[in-house]
Design an enzyme around this catalytic site. Structure first.
Site, PDB file in Angstrom:
ATOM      1  N   GLU A  67       0.852  -1.190   0.000  1.00 12.65           N
ATOM      2  CA  GLU A  67       0.000   0.000   0.000  1.00 12.65           C
ATOM      3  C   GLU A  67       0.890   1.243   0.000  1.00 12.65           C
ATOM      4  O   GLU A  67       1.161   1.818   1.040  1.00 12.65           O
ATOM      5  CB  GLU A  67      -0.944   0.019   1.217  1.00 12.65           C
ATOM      6  CG  GLU A  67      -2.157  -0.861   1.089  1.00 12.65           C
ATOM      7  CD  GLU A  67      -1.900  -2.308   1.497  1.00 12.65           C
ATOM      8  OE1 GLU A  67      -2.738  -3.164   1.220  1.00 12.65           O
ATOM      9  OE2 GLU A  67      -0.833  -2.561   2.087  1.00 12.65           O
ATOM     10  N   SER A  68       1.366   1.615  -1.175  1.00 20.08           N
ATOM     11  CA  SER A  68       2.107   2.859  -1.433  1.00 20.08           C
ATOM     12  C   SER A  68       3.622   2.734  -1.227  1.00 20.08           C
ATOM     13  O   SER A  68       4.205   1.776  -1.717  1.00 20.08           O
ATOM     14  CB  SER A  68       1.505   4.042  -0.690  1.00 20.08           C
ATOM     15  OG  SER A  68       0.187   4.286  -1.170  1.00 20.08           O
ATOM     16  N   CYS A  82      -1.918   3.828   1.795  1.00 17.04           N
ATOM     17  CA  CYS A  82      -3.311   4.009   1.387  1.00 17.04           C
ATOM     18  C   CYS A  82      -4.179   2.917   1.995  1.00 17.04           C
ATOM     19  O   CYS A  82      -3.775   2.207   2.909  1.00 17.04           O
ATOM     20  CB  CYS A  82      -3.408   4.014  -0.136  1.00 17.04           C
ATOM     21  SG  CYS A  82      -2.717   2.536  -0.913  1.00 17.04           S
ATOM     22  N   SER A 226       1.827   1.425  -8.555  1.00 19.97           N
ATOM     23  CA  SER A 226       2.702   2.216  -7.696  1.00 19.97           C
ATOM     24  C   SER A 226       4.053   2.383  -8.366  1.00 19.97           C
ATOM     25  O   SER A 226       4.546   1.477  -9.039  1.00 19.97           O
ATOM     26  CB  SER A 226       2.899   1.537  -6.337  1.00 19.97           C
ATOM     27  OG  SER A 226       1.726   1.607  -5.555  1.00 19.97           O
ATOM     28  N   HIS A 240       0.914   6.920  -7.253  1.00 22.59           N
ATOM     29  CA  HIS A 240       0.050   5.795  -6.889  1.00 22.59           C
ATOM     30  C   HIS A 240      -1.311   5.979  -7.547  1.00 22.59           C
ATOM     31  O   HIS A 240      -1.874   7.076  -7.517  1.00 22.59           O
ATOM     32  CB  HIS A 240      -0.076   5.684  -5.377  1.00 22.59           C
ATOM     33  CG  HIS A 240       1.256   5.536  -4.698  1.00 22.59           C
ATOM     34  ND1 HIS A 240       1.941   4.347  -4.684  1.00 22.59           N
ATOM     35  CD2 HIS A 240       2.059   6.449  -4.093  1.00 22.59           C
ATOM     36  CE1 HIS A 240       3.109   4.525  -4.071  1.00 22.59           C
ATOM     37  NE2 HIS A 240       3.189   5.791  -3.710  1.00 22.59           N
TER      38      HIS A 240
END
Length: 346
Positions: A67-68, A82, A226, A240
Site C-alpha cells: 500500500e504505497s 493508502c 505504484s 500511486h
C-alpha cells in the site's frame, strides 16, 4: 474494466503521509539507512502493509509497498500508505527503533498529512477522523500544531506539524492529489491493458514526466499501480493509482526543487486528466521554491482547470500553499475517493 459493486470492492486511494526528520543531540554522524530490512518489515506489520521491492541511490532507499511507498535517507523517514492501513500506530515504535538501532534521539520535525477520506467509517481506530489522529500525535509531541485547509464540508486537506523552526537545509515537497479520473487513462493501470508496471509507465506517459529517473514500478492484480522514481541529490517522485471507476484516485509527490512547478503540473495533468485535483507546495526559506506561492496567488486557471480554493500558511521556517482546481466545464460534485500482490478489497 468489468463493472464491480462499489460496496464490495471499494478501495481508499487517499494516502496517509508521514515525514520525520531526525537529529542527534550530540551532533553525531548517523544514518537511518543502517536499519536492517527485517526491522522495517516488523515496523510495517503495525501499519498492515509490507515491502514489495526496493531501489537505491547514493542518498536514498525507496521501497514500493503493498500500500504505497516508503523512503529512507540519512536523516529523514517518509511513509505513505493508502487503503485502511494504520500508519500512526508505528510512530512511537519508529522513534524507539531509530534511537536503539541508529542513535538519533531528537525529532527535528514531523509532518503528517492527508486528504479527507471518501469513506472514513471504513478506517481503523484513530484514523476514522482527524481529531483522533491529532490526539494520538499530541501524546507523543507536546509542541504539535494541527491545521485544516480547504472546505470542511467538501474536499479538504489535513496537516499536523511541530511549532519549532524545524528543517533549515533546503527542503520542498510538491504534491498533486487527483480524483474523478479519466476512465480511458485509468484503463492503462489494469492487467487487462498492461502486462507489468513498466508497460503501464510507458503507455501512460509517466516515463516522460521527469527524465533520468531510476524507476521501480509495479502493477497490481487485477488493477492498481505504484511507482518510485529516484533522481540525483536525494530527489524522488512517487505515483500511486487507484483506477476503479467508482473510486478513482491518483497521487503524485516529489521533492524536486524548482522555482516554479507550472511545467511539471501540466505534464502530470496531461498524463492523468483528473476531473478535480488539489495541490500543496511546502518550501522552507532555504529552498529555491520558497516564492512559488507568489505565482500561484494569481493563477486562477491551469490549462482547462479553474481554481476553487486558494490558501497560504506561513510557519516559522516553511510556506505552505494549498490550491484546489476542477475542470472548467465540469459540474460541481461532492468528492468520491477511492486497488505477485493483490489489491485488498473490503
Amino acid at each position: 474494466m468489468a463493472s464491480v459493486d462499489s460496496h464490495q470492492h471499494f478501495f481508499e486511494g487517499t494516502e496517509k503521509l508521514l515525514e520525520v526528520w531526525f537529529k542527534s543531540s550530540e551532533g553525531r554522524d548517523l544514518d537511518l539507512r543502517t536499519v536492517q530490512k527485517s526491522d522495517w518489515d516488523k515496523l510495517l506489520e503495525l501499519v498492515k502493509c509490507e515491502i514489495i521491492s526496493v531501489a537505491s541511490s547514493p542518498e536514498m532507499d525507496a521501497y514500493v509497498l503493498s500500500e504505497s511507498s516508503m523512503f529512507v535517507t540519512q536523516d529523514r523517514y517518509i511513509l505513505k500508505t493508502c487503503g485502511t492501513t494504520t500508519l500512526l500506530y508505528c510512530v512511537e515504535p519508529l522513534l524507539k527503533l531509530v534511537k536503539d538501532k541508529v542513535g538519533f534521539d531528537v525529532v527535528g520535525d514531523i509532518f503528517y498529512s492527508r486528504k479527507n477520506f471518501s469513506r472514513p467509517e471504513l478506517q481503523h481506530g484513530v484514523h476514522q477522523n482527524f481529531e483522533n489522529e491529532v490526539q494520538e500525535l499530541d501524546k507523543i509531541f507536546p509542541n504539535g500544531s494541527a491545521y485544516t485547509l480547504g472546505r470542511i464540508n467538501r474536499d479538504c486537506w489535513y496537516l499536523y506539524t511541530l511549532e519549532d523552526e524545524g528543517v533549515t537545509q533546503p527542503d520542498q515537497t510538491f504534491e498533486l492529489l487527483m480524483w474523478d479520473m479519466c476512465p480511458e487513462k485509468m484503463k492503462i493501470f489494469t492487467q487487462e491493458m498492461c502486462k507489468d508496471g513498466r508497460d503501464a509507465s510507458e503507455k501512460s506517459g509517466i516515463v516522460d514526466i521527469i527524465h533520468g529517473m531510476k524507476m521501480d514500478d509495479f502493477l497490481f492484480e487485477p488493477c492498481g499501480y505504484s511507482m518510485n522514481g529516484l533522481l540525483p541529490d536525494g530527489c524522488y517522485i512517487t505515483i500511486h493509482v487507484t483506477p476503479e471507476p467508482h473510486c478513482s484516485y491518483v497521487s503524485f509527490e516529489s521533492n524536486v526543487p524548482q522555482e516554479t512547478y507550472n511545467d511539471l503540473i501540466e505534464k502530470v495533468l496531461d498524463v492523468f486528466r483528473p476531473g478535480k485535483f488539489l495541490m500543496t507546495i511546502f518550501a522552507n526559506k532555504a529552498s529555491i521554491a520558497r516564492d512559488t506561492h507568489k505565482t500561484l496567488e494569481t493563477q486562477e486557471n491551469i490549462k482547462g482547470y479553474r481554481r476553487s480554493d486558494h490558501q497560504l500558511c506561513c510557519f516559522k521556517n516553511y510556506t505552505l500553499t494549498y490550491n484546489q482546481y476542477a475542470k472548467s466545464s465540469a459540474k460541481s460534485q461532492r468528492s468520491t475517493t477511492t486497488g505477485q500482490f493483490a489489491r485488498p478489497v473490503i
